[in-house]
Design an enzyme around this catalytic site. Structure first.
Site, PDB file in Angstrom:
ATOM      1  N   GLU A   1      -4.212  -9.260   3.037  1.00 39.46           N
ATOM      2  CA  GLU A   1      -4.996  -9.368   4.448  1.00 39.46           C
ATOM      3  C   GLU A   1      -6.023 -10.082   4.460  1.00 39.46           C
ATOM      4  OE1 GLU A   1      -3.147  -5.027   3.475  1.00 39.46           O
ATOM      5  OE2 GLU A   1      -3.871  -6.788   2.289  1.00 39.46           O
TER       6      GLU A   1
ATOM      7  N   GLU B   1       0.783  -1.232  -0.106  1.00 35.70           N
ATOM      8  CA  GLU B   1      -0.060  -0.001  -0.054  1.00 35.70           C
ATOM      9  C   GLU B   1       0.966   1.102  -0.180  1.00 35.70           C
ATOM     10  OE1 GLU B   1      -4.174  -0.960   2.164  1.00 35.70           O
ATOM     11  OE2 GLU B   1      -2.314  -1.494   3.501  1.00 35.70           O
TER      12      GLU B   1
END
Length: 256
Positions: free
Chosen positions: A130, A108
């Site tokens: 995730e 990210e």
């Protein structure tokens, strides 16, 4: 400036910011706060025109959130969102030199950078993993990955926690350049030094217009484009650019 988990090395107009939180360069609250201080300093430093972000060591760019610091998650997570957004909208170009695996919040972060260079080495992969933990990307990954590689591919990567190597990442447009082992920071630095020769005020105006269009809509992007166009026309760099063109030489932009 004393920072515990972030190293800053400046050469000419390029600053290299190294995440130095072994073993996986993960983000705890202290590292996130160091990042904020580093960004504050580099944004104010007018001699710095381009920033490179990389990880310490050869195995890891960043593994994302530091689960050993879960007690501070309520503070770290919002700060991560804020800082990654700030990097995405930074007034100077930011290059991710992905020297090792970048997972979760690490990818990210890289997605927030304007350019991404990645080492082509065995077992070095990037991904938003995730969902393996029953959670979702929370620092901008759902939005920025889709913007870079397209919605369908982003959903495939996120839903199945897929990790990709450098060549596949390049083919899908996730990274801009693939480097040989040990050369990713060198390649990023060479690119950054070339980029730093471009007119800094004009570069900043382009970044602001693009960011406004992405975050606030095309009308605001066009408004900032017009504003930037008026601004650069009044600069010494504009005069230098036209003069150098007429004199058939390379311009020497000073950011004035």
């Amino acid at each position: 400036m004393e920072l515990e988990n972030i190293l800053i090395d400046t050469k000419g107009h390029v600053a290299t910011l190294t995440i130095n939180h072994p073993p996986a360069n993960a983000w705890n609250l202290a590292t996130m706060q160091d990042m904020e201080k580093a960004l504050d300093a580099l944004e104010e430093d007018k001699t710095v025109r381009v920033i490179i972000i990389t990880g310490s060591g050869e195995k890891c760019f960043s593994a994302g959130f530091d689960v050993s610091d879960a007690g501070n998650a309520a503070t770290t997570a919002p700060l991560g969102r804020t800082l990654w957004r700030r990097i995405d909208r930074f007034s100077k170009p930011v290059i991710a030199a992905i020297n090792g695996f970048a997972l979760g919040g690490g990818l990210e972060l890289a997605l927030s950078c304007h350019f991404r260079f990645m080492v082509d080495a065995p077992k070095v992969t990037v991904g938003l993993t995730e969902l393996n933990l029953g959670i979702i990307p929370g620092w901008g990954g759902t939005q920025r990955l889709a913007a870079v590689v397209g919605k369908a591919r982003a959903l495939d990567m996120i839903f199945f926690s897929k990790k990709v190597g450098a060549r596949e990442a390049y083919d899908m447009g996730l990274v801009n350049h693939v480097s040989e082992p040990g050369k990713v920071v060198e390649d990023a630095l060479e690119f950054a030094e070339t980029l730093a020769k471009r007119p800094p005020i004009a570069v900043s105006c382009v970044l602001k217009a693009l960011s406004a269009g992405q975050y606030e809509g095309i009308d605001q992007g066009l408004a900032l484009e017009a504003e930037g166009s008026d601004l650069v026309a009044t600069t010494s760099d504009c005069i230098e650019g036209f003069t150098a063109f007429l004199e058939k030489r390379e311009p020497a932009f000073k950011g004035e």
